[in-house]
Design a protein around this motif. Structure first.
Motif, PDB file in Angstrom:
ATOM      1  N   ASP A  37       0.802  -1.229   0.000  1.00 56.53           N
ATOM      2  CA  ASP A  37       0.000   0.000   0.000  1.00 56.53           C
ATOM      3  C   ASP A  37       0.833   1.276   0.000  1.00 56.53           C
ATOM      4  O   ASP A  37       0.418   2.296  -0.554  1.00 56.53           O
ATOM      5  N   THR A  38       1.993   1.265   0.633  1.00 51.86           N
ATOM      6  CA  THR A  38       2.781   2.493   0.774  1.00 51.86           C
ATOM      7  C   THR A  38       3.760   2.723  -0.371  1.00 51.86           C
ATOM      8  O   THR A  38       4.472   3.734  -0.383  1.00 51.86           O
ATOM      9  N   LEU A  39       3.803   1.808  -1.336  1.00 53.10           N
ATOM     10  CA  LEU A  39       4.840   1.870  -2.371  1.00 53.10           C
ATOM     11  C   LEU A  39       4.527   2.835  -3.513  1.00 53.10           C
ATOM     12  O   LEU A  39       5.420   3.180  -4.289  1.00 53.10           O
ATOM     13  N   ASP A  40       3.263   3.229  -3.651  1.00 53.48           N
ATOM     14  CA  ASP A  40       2.870   4.110  -4.754  1.00 53.48           C
ATOM     15  C   ASP A  40       3.218   3.469  -6.095  1.00 53.48           C
ATOM     16  O   ASP A  40       3.882   4.079  -6.961  1.00 53.48           O
ATOM     17  N   LEU A  41       2.749   2.243  -6.295  1.00 48.97           N
ATOM     18  CA  LEU A  41       3.075   1.482  -7.502  1.00 48.97           C
ATOM     19  C   LEU A  41       2.549   2.126  -8.777  1.00 48.97           C
ATOM     20  O   LEU A  41       3.035   1.834  -9.871  1.00 48.97           O
ATOM     21  N   ALA A  42       1.548   2.998  -8.635  1.00 45.93           N
ATOM     22  CA  ALA A  42       0.970   3.636  -9.823  1.00 45.93           C
ATOM     23  C   ALA A  42       2.003   4.435 -10.603  1.00 45.93           C
ATOM     24  O   ALA A  42       1.853   4.666 -11.818  1.00 45.93           O
ATOM     25  N   THR A  43       3.070   4.870  -9.928  1.00 43.95           N
ATOM     26  CA  THR A  43       4.093   5.681 -10.607  1.00 43.95           C
ATOM     27  C   THR A  43       5.043   4.833 -11.451  1.00 43.95           C
ATOM     28  O   THR A  43       5.848   5.391 -12.210  1.00 43.95           O
ATOM     29  N   THR A  44       4.950   3.514 -11.339  1.00 47.45           N
ATOM     30  CA  THR A  44       5.917   2.649 -12.019  1.00 47.45           C
ATOM     31  C   THR A  44       5.495   2.256 -13.423  1.00 47.45           C
ATOM     32  O   THR A  44       6.338   1.900 -14.245  1.00 47.45           O
ATOM     33  N   GLY A  45       4.188   2.227 -13.673  1.00 42.96           N
ATOM     34  CA  GLY A  45       3.695   1.803 -14.975  1.00 42.96           C
ATOM     35  C   GLY A  45       3.614   0.307 -15.152  1.00 42.96           C
ATOM     36  O   GLY A  45       3.226  -0.176 -16.226  1.00 42.96           O
ATOM     37  N   ILE A  46       3.956  -0.484 -14.114  1.00 40.70           N
ATOM     38  CA  ILE A  46       3.889  -1.937 -14.255  1.00 40.70           C
ATOM     39  C   ILE A  46       2.441  -2.408 -14.124  1.00 40.70           C
ATOM     40  O   ILE A  46       1.602  -1.749 -13.504  1.00 40.70           O
ATOM     41  N   ALA A  47       2.135  -3.570 -14.727  1.00 41.60           N
ATOM     42  CA  ALA A  47       0.782  -4.118 -14.709  1.00 41.60           C
ATOM     43  C   ALA A  47       0.488  -4.763 -13.362  1.00 41.60           C
ATOM     44  O   ALA A  47       1.347  -5.444 -12.781  1.00 41.60           O
ATOM     45  N   LEU A  48      -0.731  -4.538 -12.877  1.00 40.43           N
ATOM     46  CA  LEU A  48      -1.174  -5.098 -11.610  1.00 40.43           C
ATOM     47  C   LEU A  48      -2.377  -6.003 -11.840  1.00 40.43           C
ATOM     48  O   LEU A  48      -3.139  -5.809 -12.793  1.00 40.43           O
ATOM     49  N   ASP A  49      -2.553  -6.994 -10.953  1.00 35.31           N
ATOM     50  CA  ASP A  49      -3.746  -7.838 -11.052  1.00 35.31           C
ATOM     51  C   ASP A  49      -4.924  -7.143 -10.379  1.00 35.31           C
ATOM     52  O   ASP A  49      -4.831  -5.986  -9.949  1.00 35.31           O
ATOM     53  N   ASP A  50      -6.054  -7.851 -10.275  1.00 38.63           N
ATOM     54  CA  ASP A  50      -7.264  -7.250  -9.724  1.00 38.63           C
ATOM     55  C   ASP A  50      -7.124  -6.870  -8.250  1.00 38.63           C
ATOM     56  O   ASP A  50      -7.923  -6.095  -7.724  1.00 38.63           O
ATOM     57  N   HIS A  51      -6.126  -7.436  -7.580  1.00 40.69           N
ATOM     58  CA  HIS A  51      -5.900  -7.138  -6.168  1.00 40.69           C
ATOM     59  C   HIS A  51      -4.812  -6.086  -5.955  1.00 40.69           C
ATOM     60  O   HIS A  51      -4.434  -5.799  -4.818  1.00 40.69           O
ATOM     61  N   GLY A  52      -4.284  -5.557  -7.055  1.00 41.22           N
ATOM     62  CA  GLY A  52      -3.232  -4.543  -6.932  1.00 41.22           C
ATOM     63  C   GLY A  52      -1.839  -5.103  -6.758  1.00 41.22           C
ATOM     64  O   GLY A  52      -0.916  -4.369  -6.401  1.00 41.22           O
ATOM     65  N   THR A  53      -1.674  -6.392  -7.021  1.00 42.97           N
ATOM     66  CA  THR A  53      -0.363  -7.040  -6.901  1.00 42.97           C
ATOM     67  C   THR A  53       0.301  -7.084  -8.279  1.00 42.97           C
ATOM     68  O   THR A  53      -0.347  -7.448  -9.261  1.00 42.97           O
ATOM     69  N   PRO A  54       1.587  -6.735  -8.386  1.00 40.95           N
ATOM     70  CA  PRO A  54       2.258  -6.741  -9.688  1.00 40.95           C
ATOM     71  C   PRO A  54       2.260  -8.116 -10.339  1.00 40.95           C
ATOM     72  O   PRO A  54       2.441  -9.144  -9.672  1.00 40.95           O
ATOM     73  N   LEU A  55       2.048  -8.117 -11.648  1.00 42.80           N
ATOM     74  CA  LEU A  55       2.203  -9.338 -12.432  1.00 42.80           C
ATOM     75  C   LEU A  55       3.694  -9.554 -12.676  1.00 42.80           C
ATOM     76  O   LEU A  55       4.437  -8.592 -12.909  1.00 42.80           O
ATOM     77  N   ASN A  88       4.500 -10.993  -3.373  1.00 41.00           N
ATOM     78  CA  ASN A  88       3.923 -11.304  -4.675  1.00 41.00           C
ATOM     79  C   ASN A  88       2.729 -12.265  -4.590  1.00 41.00           C
ATOM     80  O   ASN A  88       2.142 -12.619  -5.615  1.00 41.00           O
ATOM     81  N   ALA A  89       2.370 -12.681  -3.360  1.00 41.08           N
ATOM     82  CA  ALA A  89       1.177 -13.526  -3.143  1.00 41.08           C
ATOM     83  C   ALA A  89       1.235 -14.845  -3.907  1.00 41.08           C
ATOM     84  O   ALA A  89       0.205 -15.459  -4.164  1.00 41.08           O
ATOM     85  N   TRP A  90       2.425 -15.309  -4.261  1.00 43.09           N
ATOM     86  CA  TRP A  90       2.584 -16.565  -4.993  1.00 43.09           C
ATOM     87  C   TRP A  90       3.406 -17.508  -4.130  1.00 43.09           C
ATOM     88  O   TRP A  90       4.540 -17.201  -3.776  1.00 43.09           O
ATOM     89  N   ARG A  91       2.816 -18.650  -3.773  1.00 46.38           N
ATOM     90  CA  ARG A  91       3.521 -19.614  -2.927  1.00 46.38           C
ATOM     91  C   ARG A  91       4.115 -18.949  -1.686  1.00 46.38           C
ATOM     92  O   ARG A  91       5.354 -18.867  -1.541  1.00 46.38           O
ATOM     93  N   PRO A  92       3.262 -18.444  -0.789  1.00 43.79           N
ATOM     94  CA  PRO A  92       3.755 -17.693   0.376  1.00 43.79           C
ATOM     95  C   PRO A  92       4.318 -18.596   1.474  1.00 43.79           C
ATOM     96  O   PRO A  92       3.749 -18.738   2.561  1.00 43.79           O
ATOM     97  N   VAL A  93       5.444 -19.215   1.183  1.00 45.11           N
ATOM     98  CA  VAL A  93       6.148 -20.069   2.142  1.00 45.11           C
ATOM     99  C   VAL A  93       7.629 -19.684   2.126  1.00 45.11           C
ATOM    100  O   VAL A  93       8.129 -19.123   1.142  1.00 45.11           O
ATOM    101  N   LEU A  94       8.326 -19.995   3.201  1.00 46.54           N
ATOM    102  CA  LEU A  94       9.680 -19.468   3.367  1.00 46.54           C
ATOM    103  C   LEU A  94      10.640 -19.915   2.273  1.00 46.54           C
ATOM    104  O   LEU A  94      11.423 -19.104   1.770  1.00 46.54           O
ATOM    105  N   HIS A  95      10.610 -21.193   1.901  1.00 49.48           N
ATOM    106  CA  HIS A  95      11.613 -21.634   0.925  1.00 49.48           C
ATOM    107  C   HIS A  95      11.418 -20.944  -0.422  1.00 49.48           C
ATOM    108  O   HIS A  95      12.370 -20.690  -1.145  1.00 49.48           O
ATOM    109  N   GLU A  96      10.156 -20.611  -0.752  1.00 45.34           N
ATOM    110  CA  GLU A  96       9.911 -19.879  -1.990  1.00 45.34           C
ATOM    111  C   GLU A  96      10.316 -18.414  -1.849  1.00 45.34           C
ATOM    112  O   GLU A  96      10.790 -17.789  -2.805  1.00 45.34           O
ATOM    113  N   ALA A  97      10.144 -17.849  -0.648  1.00 43.34           N
ATOM    114  CA  ALA A  97      10.590 -16.473  -0.417  1.00 43.34           C
ATOM    115  C   ALA A  97      12.109 -16.373  -0.563  1.00 43.34           C
ATOM    116  O   ALA A  97      12.631 -15.449  -1.192  1.00 43.34           O
ATOM    117  N   ALA A  98      12.808 -17.343   0.018  1.00 38.34           N
ATOM    118  CA  ALA A  98      14.270 -17.345  -0.064  1.00 38.34           C
ATOM    119  C   ALA A  98      14.739 -17.528  -1.507  1.00 38.34           C
ATOM    120  O   ALA A  98      15.614 -16.792  -1.991  1.00 38.34           O
TER     121      ALA A  98
END
Length: 450
Positions: free
Chosen positions: A268-286, A306-316
């Protein structure tokens, strides 16, 4: 406005961020890491590790109570609650300190404290400082628990995984909203510590299971310890010092509520709108899974953000990939998905899920009650469901088995090696072990007679 230029910017000093920083600097990139809090991972502070410490205490109490059938007399089991919480927090803090060692080892000149906001696709602002990245920017801001607005009337009685481990006592009655892995793990742990626990979920599955056979097995096993209410919407209202939950067909009063209704990427605090990158329906970058790159930009995203596979080994792994590619490295292959709920029995999902199987998929099945080692250890509930394509190549599994965490890793390895069911069945399976359930399921899938 003060300007600074570097090769790579990493936003967030949790698991993904620290891995991204290390990967980028290993390539010789001038890397700046931005952190608005104390640093350290969700896993060690309020996630994986404190929950496993609570589960360990609860399992010990449960096993002591269940010793009589083995001819072991233990007497009454008493929980020393202050000692239990003290050990949990002591060990948790030790895990946190080990992560912070990596954070504090970063040169002070490369750390910026504050909240980052994008200022275009290649720069961020932190306070009065504008930092420009020549190479890339890695978003690794993690996620935060979601607390439904419907809990506002009893907000002071509501905990999330970020606060529940700071209790000094145990409630007599606890409601858990959410039957996903986190909610189930903590629900069973509190139940085994003597708390009356009720779990509510508008869905009809446990731990995210979509395989109906595996889901039924999980419900049969876990409902023996927890009051499950699936397929219902519970409403909360104040009842003196307690919360009253009502739903179609019943009501209860509880001392505390654990909201385990999901986690939202902290963007929420990142101001992603200034980047021009595509977001999904939840506001998460593709983003691309192999590189963690957002479109064709120089922005990357890793970890729970990124809301994809939210587990530690995938984060690492995601942090390593993002940091490396941002500094000039190459994308990497995607590993099979692996998710584990540390309930008993464990709920494990690997690779392709049941609902994503092709119509001609083949399924092999093995029941815990038919496994010699499991029954010797006093277990008779659970099932392995092993999935393969029409030619018998392994695709995934749903596992509801005591110590199923170990079986899940073996299936994930087999998937990564493109193994077929017949080859998998013909490995060295020691007897008697829980792992033999995989051999039985693989033989069933491949049509091999015992």
């Amino acid at each position: 406005m003060t300007d600074r230029t570097c090769d790579v910017i990493v936003i967030g000093a949790g698991t993904a961020g620290l891995k991204a920083y290390k990967a980028a600097t290993a390539r010789g990139a001038d890397t700046v890491i931005i952190e608005c809090g104390p640093g350290g991972s969700t896993c060690t502070r309020v996630g994986c590790m404190p929950s496993k410490l609570l589960i360990a205490a609860a399992r010990t109490a449960h096993e002591a109570r269940g010793a009589n059938p083995f001819g072991v007399k233990t007497g009454a089991v008493e929980i020393d609650v202050p000692a239990m919480w003290a050990r949990l927090r002591r060990e948790r803090d030790r895990f946190v300190d080990s992560v912070l060692d990596d954070y504090h080892a970063i040169p002070a000149s490369q750390v910026v404290h504050g909240t980052a906001r994008f200022d275009g696709p290649d720069a961020v602002r932190v306070g009065e400082t504008r930092i420009v990245a020549r190479g890339g920017i890695v978003i690794a801001t993690g996620a935060r628990p979601v607390v439904p607005d419907s809990l506002d009337p009893v907000r002071d009685l509501v905990h999330t995984h970020e606060t529940i481990f700071e209790l000094d006592t145990l409630p007599r009655r606890l409601a858990v909203l959410g039957a996903g892995p986190l909610g189930l793990e903590l629900a069973q742990a509190f139940a085994r510590l003597g708390v009356a626990v009720s779990v509510f979920d508008p869905g009809d599955t446990l731990g995210g299971l979509s395989d109906p056979v595996a889901n039924d097995a999980a419900i049969d096993a876990i409902s023996s310890e927890i009051d499950l209410h699936l397929g219902v919407e519970a409403k909360a209202e104040r009842a003196g010092n307690a919360a009253r939950l009502t739903w179609d067909g019943g009501e209860i009063e509880v001392d505390l509520i654990l909201a385990a209704t999901g986690r939202k990427p902290a963007l929420d605090t990142l101001d992603l709108a200034t980047t021009g990158i595509a977001l999904d329906d939840h506001g998460t970058p593709l983003f691309d899974e192999a590189s963690r790159r957002c479109g064709d930009s120089r922005i990357f995203i890793a970890g729970d953000a990124n809301a994809w596979r939210p587990v530690l080994h995938e984060a690492a792994r995601g942090g390593q990939i993002a940091g490396d590619v941002a500094a000039g490295g190459a994308p990497r292959r995607t590993l099979p998905s692996l998710a584990i709920a540390f309930t008993e029995p464990n709920i494990v999902q690997v690779g392709t899920g049941f609902t994503d199987l092709p119509e001609d998929a083949r399924i092999g099945c093995a029941k815990v009650c038919d496994n010699g080692r499991a029954t010797a250890d006093g277990h008779d509930q659970g099932v392995v469901r092993l999935y393969g394509d029409a030619d018998g190549k392994l695709m995934g599994a749903s596992i509801v088995v005591p110590e199923g965490e170990h079986l899940g890793h073996l299936v994930a390895l087999a998937l990564d090696r493109d193994m077929d069911a017949a080859t998998f069945a013909n490995q060295a399976w020691y007897h008697p072990t829980i792992e033999e359930l995989l051999q039985s399921a693989a033989r069933d899938l491949a049509g091999i007679e015992d």
